[in-house]
Scaffold this motif. Structure first.
Motif, PDB file in Angstrom:
ATOM      1  N   LEU A  47       0.820  -1.205   0.000  1.00 55.61           N
ATOM      2  CA  LEU A  47       0.000   0.000   0.000  1.00 55.61           C
ATOM      3  C   LEU A  47       0.860   1.263   0.000  1.00 55.61           C
ATOM      4  O   LEU A  47       0.449   2.312  -0.502  1.00 55.61           O
ATOM      5  CB  LEU A  47      -0.924   0.008   1.226  1.00 55.61           C
ATOM      6  N   MET A  48       2.054   1.167   0.547  1.00 48.96           N
ATOM      7  CA  MET A  48       2.955   2.323   0.677  1.00 48.96           C
ATOM      8  C   MET A  48       3.809   2.554  -0.572  1.00 48.96           C
ATOM      9  O   MET A  48       4.740   3.361  -0.543  1.00 48.96           O
ATOM     10  CB  MET A  48       3.890   2.111   1.870  1.00 48.96           C
ATOM     11  N   THR A  49       3.509   1.877  -1.680  1.00 48.66           N
ATOM     12  CA  THR A  49       4.375   1.935  -2.863  1.00 48.66           C
ATOM     13  C   THR A  49       4.699   3.359  -3.297  1.00 48.66           C
ATOM     14  O   THR A  49       5.870   3.708  -3.504  1.00 48.66           O
ATOM     15  CB  THR A  49       3.732   1.170  -4.033  1.00 48.66           C
ATOM     16  N   ASP A  50       3.699   4.206  -3.450  1.00 52.02           N
ATOM     17  CA  ASP A  50       3.949   5.570  -3.940  1.00 52.02           C
ATOM     18  C   ASP A  50       4.787   6.376  -2.957  1.00 52.02           C
ATOM     19  O   ASP A  50       5.591   7.232  -3.366  1.00 52.02           O
ATOM     20  CB  ASP A  50       2.624   6.284  -4.202  1.00 52.02           C
ATOM     21  N   THR A  51       4.601   6.110  -1.671  1.00 56.33           N
ATOM     22  CA  THR A  51       5.412   6.804  -0.663  1.00 56.33           C
ATOM     23  C   THR A  51       6.853   6.328  -0.720  1.00 56.33           C
ATOM     24  O   THR A  51       7.796   7.133  -0.616  1.00 56.33           O
ATOM     25  CB  THR A  51       4.828   6.577   0.741  1.00 56.33           C
ATOM     26  N   VAL A  52       7.053   5.024  -0.874  1.00 55.22           N
ATOM     27  CA  VAL A  52       8.411   4.483  -1.016  1.00 55.22           C
ATOM     28  C   VAL A  52       9.110   5.112  -2.214  1.00 55.22           C
ATOM     29  O   VAL A  52      10.276   5.521  -2.141  1.00 55.22           O
ATOM     30  CB  VAL A  52       8.377   2.947  -1.158  1.00 55.22           C
ATOM     31  N   ILE A  53       8.391   5.231  -3.326  1.00 62.37           N
ATOM     32  CA  ILE A  53       8.979   5.798  -4.540  1.00 62.37           C
ATOM     33  C   ILE A  53       9.291   7.282  -4.357  1.00 62.37           C
ATOM     34  O   ILE A  53      10.384   7.749  -4.718  1.00 62.37           O
ATOM     35  CB  ILE A  53       8.042   5.574  -5.736  1.00 62.37           C
ATOM     36  N   ALA A  54       8.356   8.041  -3.793  1.00 68.39           N
ATOM     37  CA  ALA A  54       8.603   9.475  -3.577  1.00 68.39           C
ATOM     38  C   ALA A  54       9.801   9.685  -2.662  1.00 68.39           C
ATOM     39  O   ALA A  54      10.628  10.581  -2.886  1.00 68.39           O
ATOM     40  CB  ALA A  54       7.362  10.140  -2.991  1.00 68.39           C
ATOM     41  N   CYS A  55       9.914   8.846  -1.626  1.00 74.48           N
ATOM     42  CA  CYS A  55      11.044   8.965  -0.701  1.00 74.48           C
ATOM     43  C   CYS A  55      12.352   8.555  -1.360  1.00 74.48           C
ATOM     44  O   CYS A  55      13.403   9.143  -1.076  1.00 74.48           O
ATOM     45  CB  CYS A  55      10.790   8.123   0.547  1.00 74.48           C
ATOM     46  N   ALA A  56      12.314   7.546  -2.220  1.00 76.10           N
ATOM     47  CA  ALA A  56      13.523   7.134  -2.933  1.00 76.10           C
ATOM     48  C   ALA A  56      14.027   8.261  -3.827  1.00 76.10           C
ATOM     49  O   ALA A  56      15.234   8.537  -3.886  1.00 76.10           O
ATOM     50  CB  ALA A  56      13.249   5.883  -3.757  1.00 76.10           C
ATOM     51  N   ILE A  57      13.098   8.908  -4.523  1.00 75.54           N
ATOM     52  CA  ILE A  57      13.488  10.043  -5.365  1.00 75.54           C
ATOM     53  C   ILE A  57      14.066  11.163  -4.504  1.00 75.54           C
ATOM     54  O   ILE A  57      15.117  11.741  -4.826  1.00 75.54           O
ATOM     55  CB  ILE A  57      12.283  10.547  -6.174  1.00 75.54           C
ATOM     56  N   ALA A  58      13.392  11.481  -3.397  1.00 71.67           N
ATOM     57  CA  ALA A  58      13.869  12.550  -2.511  1.00 71.67           C
ATOM     58  C   ALA A  58      15.246  12.224  -1.953  1.00 71.67           C
ATOM     59  O   ALA A  58      16.118  13.101  -1.868  1.00 71.67           O
ATOM     60  CB  ALA A  58      12.874  12.765  -1.376  1.00 71.67           C
ATOM     61  N   ARG A  59      15.449  10.979  -1.554  1.00 73.76           N
ATOM     62  CA  ARG A  59      16.743  10.586  -0.997  1.00 73.76           C
ATOM     63  C   ARG A  59      17.862  10.738  -2.027  1.00 73.76           C
ATOM     64  O   ARG A  59      18.941  11.256  -1.721  1.00 73.76           O
ATOM     65  CB  ARG A  59      16.680   9.137  -0.522  1.00 73.76           C
ATOM     66  N   GLU A  60      17.600  10.285  -3.256  1.00 72.38           N
ATOM     67  CA  GLU A  60      18.617  10.394  -4.298  1.00 72.38           C
ATOM     68  C   GLU A  60      18.889  11.850  -4.658  1.00 72.38           C
ATOM     69  O   GLU A  60      20.037  12.239  -4.890  1.00 72.38           O
ATOM     70  CB  GLU A  60      18.177   9.607  -5.532  1.00 72.38           C
ATOM     71  N   VAL A  61      17.840  12.663  -4.702  1.00 68.24           N
ATOM     72  CA  VAL A  61      18.014  14.091  -4.959  1.00 68.24           C
ATOM     73  C   VAL A  61      18.841  14.733  -3.854  1.00 68.24           C
ATOM     74  O   VAL A  61      19.764  15.518  -4.116  1.00 68.24           O
ATOM     75  CB  VAL A  61      16.632  14.775  -5.090  1.00 68.24           C
ATOM     76  N   ALA A  62      18.535  14.375  -2.603  1.00 66.22           N
ATOM     77  CA  ALA A  62      19.250  14.966  -1.466  1.00 66.22           C
ATOM     78  C   ALA A  62      20.717  14.548  -1.440  1.00 66.22           C
ATOM     79  O   ALA A  62      21.559  15.249  -0.868  1.00 66.22           O
ATOM     80  CB  ALA A  62      18.569  14.574  -0.156  1.00 66.22           C
ATOM     81  N   SER A  63      21.044  13.404  -2.036  1.00 69.67           N
ATOM     82  CA  SER A  63      22.438  12.972  -2.079  1.00 69.67           C
ATOM     83  C   SER A  63      23.238  13.736  -3.132  1.00 69.67           C
ATOM     84  O   SER A  63      24.467  13.726  -3.107  1.00 69.67           O
ATOM     85  CB  SER A  63      22.520  11.472  -2.366  1.00 69.67           C
ATOM     86  N   ALA A  64      22.531  14.399  -4.051  1.00 72.58           N
ATOM     87  CA  ALA A  64      23.213  15.101  -5.143  1.00 72.58           C
ATOM     88  C   ALA A  64      23.098  16.616  -5.063  1.00 72.58           C
ATOM     89  O   ALA A  64      23.884  17.322  -5.693  1.00 72.58           O
ATOM     90  CB  ALA A  64      22.649  14.618  -6.484  1.00 72.58           C
ATOM     91  N   TYR A  65      22.134  17.122  -4.297  1.00 72.99           N
ATOM     92  CA  TYR A  65      21.900  18.567  -4.221  1.00 72.99           C
ATOM     93  C   TYR A  65      21.710  18.968  -2.758  1.00 72.99           C
ATOM     94  O   TYR A  65      21.186  18.188  -1.959  1.00 72.99           O
ATOM     95  CB  TYR A  65      20.643  18.960  -5.012  1.00 72.99           C
ATOM     96  N   PRO A  66      22.113  20.187  -2.396  1.00 74.93           N
ATOM     97  CA  PRO A  66      21.962  20.647  -1.003  1.00 74.93           C
ATOM     98  C   PRO A  66      20.522  21.064  -0.700  1.00 74.93           C
ATOM     99  O   PRO A  66      20.177  22.244  -0.739  1.00 74.93           O
ATOM    100  CB  PRO A  66      22.930  21.830  -0.913  1.00 74.93           C
ATOM    101  N   VAL A  67      19.672  20.079  -0.418  1.00 71.54           N
ATOM    102  CA  VAL A  67      18.267  20.347  -0.122  1.00 71.54           C
ATOM    103  C   VAL A  67      17.941  19.860   1.279  1.00 71.54           C
ATOM    104  O   VAL A  67      18.627  19.011   1.846  1.00 71.54           O
ATOM    105  CB  VAL A  67      17.341  19.667  -1.144  1.00 71.54           C
ATOM    106  N   HIS A  68      16.865  20.414   1.820  1.00 66.58           N
ATOM    107  CA  HIS A  68      16.364  20.015   3.138  1.00 66.58           C
ATOM    108  C   HIS A  68      15.237  19.018   2.907  1.00 66.58           C
ATOM    109  O   HIS A  68      14.165  19.374   2.409  1.00 66.58           O
ATOM    110  CB  HIS A  68      15.859  21.244   3.887  1.00 66.58           C
TER     111      HIS A  68
END
Length: 267
Positions: A47-68
């Motif tokens: 059921l959490m699939t879309d949340t897992v995906i959104a968080c995966a994208i956010a995590r990868e973005v945060a590893s490459a750019y200085p974001v909060h």
């Protein structure tokens, strides 16, 4: 304690030990808010699939750019999936109010840029939230957009078309196979179901077009495609980051400094 709940910190949230001083020292100008859903994804994805995906994208973005990176919104607008057990929704009005409240809170704390990382296609209202943010004191963006997904799909070699790959298909299953393979149950290999003619989806809901809850070709998914999909989205984020954090223009010299410079040149 066993079960999926112990894995939540791995979804891409801030480390649990993060303090206000850590955030102060980071001095990020851009916050990212993952927005998922809590809805059926067939018999093999959670059921959490879309949340897992959104968080995966956010995590990868945060590893490459200085974001909060903010913790996710885990329940959103999933009304078209209401026929399946487990699906929970909030209204578009509520989602709008929550996002606006978060944006205003960030503005008061000194962060004036917010990217909504949307993992659920049914959150149509987020486009209006971003549209209406103009002039509000906080600049907002919605990511990934259709062009970002298209470029990522091409990079990953996704075979199913965006229209056919609607739900629990090749893209979503690939990202989970890469990022959280333990959440993918057996059965995706034989669950392909296409329903390209779904003109009245908003009126009739998903049940009118699929019994299993799947519309797509999960059998074509692979961890490698999931990895490349995320990498492609990280590359696309560069344009959004540049848009939200433009370089400060060079400071114009004062009239006094300009006159002094001309005097020195004539000496």
């Amino acid at each position: 304690m066993s079960g999926p709940y112990v894995r939540l910190p791995a979804l891409g949230l801030l480390p649990l030990e993060t303090t206000t001083e850590d955030v102060r020292e980071g001095r990020a100008d851009v916050a990212v808010l993952p927005i998922g859903s809590f809805e059926q994804h067939g018999p093999f994805l959670p059921l959490m699939t879309d949340t897992v995906i959104a968080c995966a994208i956010a995590r990868e973005v945060a590893s490459a750019y200085p974001v909060h990176c903010l913790p996710p919104l885990t329940i959103s607008c999933s009304h078209e999936h209401a026929a399946w057990p487990g699906t929970v929704s909030i209204s578009a009005t509520t989602l709008t109010a929550v996002v606006r409240d978060i944006a205003e809170s960030l503005r008061r704390s000194g962060i004036n840029n917010l990217v909504l990382i949307n993992g659920h296609g049914g959150n149509y209202v987020l486009r209006n939230v971003v549209q209406e943010s103009a002039g509000s004191g906080i600049r907002m963006a919605l990511f990934p957009g259709p062009a970002d997904w298209s470029a990522a799909r091409d990079r990953a070699g996704v075979q199913t078309s965006p229209h056919s790959d609607m739900h629990a298909g090749e893209v979503e299953t690939s990202i989970l196979l890469h990022d959280h393979p333990e959440l993918v149950r057996p059965g995706y290999e034989t669950s392909d179901f296409l329903a390209d003619d779904r003109e009245h989806l908003l009126t009739l809901g998903m049940r009118a077009y699929t019994e299993s809850g799947v519309i797509g070709s999960p059998s074509m998914a692979s961890p490698g495609k999931g990895k490349e999909l995320l990498a492609g989205l990280v590359d696309s984020f560069a344009e959004y980051f540049s848009l939200l954090t433009p370089e400060e223009p060079a400071e114009e010299p004062s009239a006094e400094a300009d006159a002094e410079s001309r005097i020195r040149e004539t000496r």
